[in-house]
Design an enzyme around this catalytic site. Structure first.
Site, PDB file in Angstrom:
ATOM      1  N   SER A 109       0.011   2.399 -13.803  1.00  0.00           N
ATOM      2  CA  SER A 109      -0.474   1.309 -12.941  1.00  0.00           C
ATOM      3  C   SER A 109      -1.331   1.847 -11.806  1.00  0.00           C
ATOM      4  CB  SER A 109       0.705   0.576 -12.302  1.00  0.00           C
ATOM      5  OG  SER A 109       1.194  -0.432 -13.126  1.00  0.00           O
ATOM      6  N   ASP A 158      -2.941  -9.026 -11.043  1.00  0.00           N
ATOM      7  CA  ASP A 158      -1.780  -8.272 -10.569  1.00  0.00           C
ATOM      8  C   ASP A 158      -0.800  -9.187  -9.830  1.00  0.00           C
ATOM      9  OD1 ASP A 158      -0.233  -6.014  -9.407  1.00  0.00           O
ATOM     10  OD2 ASP A 158      -1.928  -4.806 -10.038  1.00  0.00           O
ATOM     11  N   HIS A 210       2.955  -4.163  -5.629  1.00  0.00           N
ATOM     12  CA  HIS A 210       2.148  -3.550  -6.682  1.00  0.00           C
ATOM     13  C   HIS A 210       0.659  -3.903  -6.545  1.00  0.00           C
ATOM     14  CE1 HIS A 210       0.867  -3.013 -10.964  1.00  0.00           C
ATOM     15  NE2 HIS A 210       1.839  -2.115 -11.035  1.00  0.00           N
TER      16      HIS A 210
END
Ligand code: NAG
Ligand code: NAG
Ligand code: NAG
Ligand code: NAG
Ligand code: NAG
Ligand code: NAG
Length: 794
Positions: free
Chosen positions: A570, A162, A235
């Site tokens: 996600s 990620d 994220h």
């Protein structure tokens, strides 16, 4: 980030910012720009013994190559210095990446040990309440059996491939009670700027970063990145804490969704592999991250990013995830946020678990009150002073507030700098959804002097709405509300509105629903494997957010918070990663396929009103192309009764049934296969769901025979009977109708005979109907969806 709908960068926007029409690079640079990163798959069994390791061999091959390519090209531009390997892949993938000219790439293709020379490709990135909603804890926060049976996932390592991680967030604190990582763990804590080697602890057991592919691909645009595992995006911190963040009391976001924030497997360890940078994530770096995660000994790999599908032998990420699965690692991936259109699903390899997004039973309602008294409900967050409740403001349609005719096409979407301050100042602006990332719309309105915003769905997105933490008060509304508001603006030149932001609403019905943005099947690559496999919570998920990153992720956004609510597949993917870690802790001997099978066969396809799962987009009943086997039910997955297991041989046989050439299969699976010895049909892969495609011939009946092998995972003797729900217009016969298992590990085969009459369809069209086969022994319910597709060839 295309895979998180909050951050979608459409192509035109991307181009406008990153490609100027006249290249600042000279002629000479045009030659260099013909050089690209290639990923080279290699047969390591052909390594000559003079090389002590593969790295020396690859390096030496590259030197020889560049001198012979030089003599062919007689080019002066190339520096004759030592050629560098960007990454060497040793575990999940065999080979390396390097910058090559087209001539060098061609030469390398003819090397006998080279399996494939593939260009590097970019990919995009794609919870207080979710553990409760998943049934992992009861309403008084007491753990249920899955958490208790697995000590909350302790001694399992989840790798997040990620944007890195923020190590000092309290969700990743070592509370003193965590056990050391398992003895097999061999990861490292690689230091870099703002990330000392002491950043890791018993919660964050590894942190590494891979950027060589990005540096080359970004061509000088890589300035603002932090080259360390530190998450400067948000994220990766969010996904990591969703999967395995420790318990964080009093978490909330702008006063919404308050409570105890906890990851799904709160005592599992986290390892962060940072492969995504300011302009994206490149395959060359992604597979370096996957390769390292497998070598380090991760149990689960969570990949919340993706791109369009390509054949498996050209997809280096799919190839390396097969390497990971071969090493016993469970891989979960996001399905993508390209819904609600058909055949938009990404990450479709049959060895990964593909996760779509569901809306849980929590909403953030906000009302838009029109000057004529009409109240329309949407969603939104607002943390500041609430002047909107009492005061009304003039309302303007963005398409009628364009700065000049030059911006007329993008102004309705509130593209940056498209709005005329004279038309917008002091007003609320209605912006169309799409084309521009939603947070950018808010910024454009604010910069033009607007005081509020309505994000209005068009006919494609319909009623699927996503709340965002915009830089100004804003409400997102569905298509029907948006049509009413637009009609009101057109009819009343003095149109005014108010907003009323409500508190967090829980126990909403119906729930779950399929989230509108969640990518849908059928799977374009391999229609005989139903994708996505399952759905999990992905709409408005609260999880950890890094200090120093604005709530919308935009540089100009100075608002900071410890937690943030964002949406996307996600966010759904790490829920499954966390549950897989718990299942792995409970059943150390289960293969990745067995873990996936237990998640799929226990998933549910009915909501909290007892009706079939509904699609948020249109409010109608959804189907397996949207939710796969259904919504995950972790407590049930702990004891599935039976599993449909898969080995490498099964995947090989399936690849043969897909007519992949032996060279392509060698590229994918790194071994030789004689397909003439394998006779299975593509729907015979021992998958927990069933997808049959019947080519229409207009003569006589169509028939398919589907083979499956179920394996008991319970100690006791058990007797299962089948219950068939036939798809409309389809006859399904199961043989035998009863399966008897003596105990754990015993396997039984059965066949499903699927037959239908001919269906008249126009050329090039297809149609699908859905049913299921459910085995039950009175204690366990093992359900497989059946999708039957009729296809009329062109
Ligand atoms: C662990 O990593 C080190 C350094 O990368 C390596 O030398 C060693 O062989 C690895 N050990 C295992 C058990 O994989
Ligand atoms: C949560 O916040 C409240 C109010 O600020 C405080 O009284 C309480 O002690 C806090 N709880 C925890 C566990 O920190
Ligand atoms: C935009 O302006 C045109 C021309 O003045 C008008 O007809 C139309 O109703 C306006 N649209 C909205 C949504 O206000
Ligand atoms: C739901 O309705 C939409 C719009 O009418 C349609 O396109 C879609 O196919 C429907 N979904 C299902 C599963 O029938
Ligand atoms: C593979 O090739 C055979 C023979 O041409 C064909 O019948 C079959 O449909 C192909 N399979 C797939 C999955 O395309
Ligand atoms: C593959 O198997 C078939 C049948 O067993 C055999 O006739 C053929 O020679 C084999 N091909 C190779 C390349 O080994």
């Amino acid at each position: 980030m295309a895979f998180s709908p909050s951050f979608h960068l459409p192509l035109f926007f991307f181009l406008a910012f990153f490609l100027s029409p006249s290249s600042p690079l000279g002629d000479d640079a045009a030659g260099i720009s013909a050089s690209k990163i290639y990923i080279i798959g290699v047969r390591n069994d052909l390594k000559p013994s003079v090389f002590s390791n593969v790295e020396h061999w690859y390096s030496s091959t590259l030197q020889v190559l560049s001198s012979s390519a030089d003599s062919h090209e007689s080019s002066s531009r190339r520096t004759r210095g030592k050629r560098k390997l960007l990454h060497v892949y040793r575990t999940a993938f065999h080979g390396f990446s390097a910058v090559l000219s087209p001539a060098e790439a061609e030469l390398l293709r003819s090397h006998p040990a080279v399996l494939a020379v593939l260009p590097d490709r970019p990919r995009q990135l794609h919870t207080t309440r979710s553990p409760l909603f998943l049934g992992l804890v009861s309403a008084d926060s007491r753990p249920n059996s899955l958490l208790a049976a697995t000590d909350f996932g302790s001694s399992v390592v989840i790798a997040l491939v990620d944007t890195g991680i923020r190590p000092d967030h309290r969700s990743f604190a070592d509370d003193g009670g965590l056990p050391p990582p398992p003895s097999s763990w061999n990861g490292s804590c690689d230091p870099g700027p703002s990330f000392p080697a002491t950043s890791c602890n018993r919660k964050l057991v590894g942190a590494r970063f891979f950027y060589d592919g990005y540096i080359f691909n970004a061509r000088g645009g890589a300035g603002s990145d932090v080259f360390s595992p530190l998450d400067s995006h948000g994220h990766g911190t969010h996904t990591a804490s969703t999967a395995a963040g420790g318990a964080a009391p009093n978490a909330s976001f702008l006063g919404y969704a308050t409570g105890l924030a906890s990851g799904i497997a709160p005592r599992a360890s986290i390892a962060a592999y940072k492969v995504c940078w300011a302009t994206g994530c490149y395959d060359s770096d992604i597979i370096a991250g996957i390769d390292a995660a497998v070598a380090d000994g991760a149990d689960v790999i969570s990949i919340s990013l993706g791109s369009g599908v390509v054949p498996l032998h050209r997809d280096t990420v799919a190839i390396s995830t097969l390497g990971a699965v071969e090493h016993g690692v469970f891989v979960s991936t996001s399905a993508g946020n390209a819904g609600p259109g058909e055949s938009t699903v990404a990450n479709v390899a049959p060895w990964v678990t593909t996760v779509g997004a569901g809306a849980i039973d929590r909403r953030f309602p906000a009302d838009v009150v029109l000057g004529d008294g009409t109240v329309l409900t949407g969603v939104g967050f607002h943390g500041g002073k609430h002047v909107f409740k009492t005061s009304s403001f003039p309302l303007v349609y963005a398409g009628n507030a364009s700065f000049s005719s030059f911006e007329a096409a993008v102004a309705p979407f509130c593209a940056p700098w498209s709005l005329d301050p004279a038309a917008v100042r002091g007003k609320v602006v209605l912006c169309e959804r799409g084309e521009v990332p939603r947070p950018e719309k808010g910024l454009a309105v604010k910069k033009a002097g607007g005081v509020g915003m309505i994000v209005a769905n068009g006919p494609t997105d319909r009623e699927g709405i996503i709340p965002d933490a915009h830089v100004l008060p804003a409400v997102s509304v569905g298509y029907s509300a948006s049509s009413k508001i637009k009609a009101y603006i057109s009819a009343d030149r003095a149109a005014r509105i108010r907003f009323i932001f409500h508190k967090t609403q829980v126990e909403v019905k119906p729930a779950p629903m399929v989230a509108e943005f969640s990518s849908r099947g059928p799977n374009l690559q391999s229609p005989h494997v139903m994708k996505p496999d399952v759905i999990a919570p992905g709409l408005s998920i609260l999880a950890a957010w890094p200090d120093g990153v604005g709530l919308t992720g935009m540089k100009t956004d100075r608002r900071r918070a410890e937690f943030n609510i964002i949406s996307g597949t996600s966010m759904a993917c790490p829920h499954v990663s966390g549950v897989a870690a718990l299942l792995k802790a409970a059943h150390r001997d289960w293969s990745p396929a067995a873990i996936r099978s237990s998640l799929m066969t226990t998933a549910y396809a009915t909501d909290n009103m007892g009706q079939d799962l509904v699609d948020e987009t249109w409010g109608n009943t959804s189907n397996g192309w949207a939710f796969g086997s259904g919504h995950i039910d972790p407590e049930k997955a702990l004891h599935p009764g039976l599993v449909y297991d898969l080995t490498m041989d099964d995947y090989l046989e399936w690849l043969c049934s897909y007519n992949y050439s032996s060279k392509d299969i060698r590229t994918i699976a790194r071994r030789d296969v004689n397909c003439s010895e394998k006779a299975g049909k593509p729907w015979d892969l021992n998958y927990p769901s069933i997808a049959v495609v019947l080519e229409q011939s207009n003569v006589g009946n169509l028939e398919a025979v589907v083979h499956r092998t179920a394996m008991s995972v319970e100690k006791e003797r058990s007797e299962y009977t089948a219950n068939i729900k036939e798809p409309k217009g389809v006859k399904v016969v199961v043989e035998p109708e009863k399966l008897v298992f003596d105990g754990k590990g015993q396997k039984q085969e059965f066949v499903l005979k699927v037959s239908t009459g001919p269906v008249n369809l126009p050329a090039g069209n297809s149609r699908s109907e859905f049913g299921s086969v459910t085995w039950s022994d009175g204690k366990h319910t093992v359900r497989s969806p059946i999708a039957v597709t009729w296809r009329q060839p062109d």
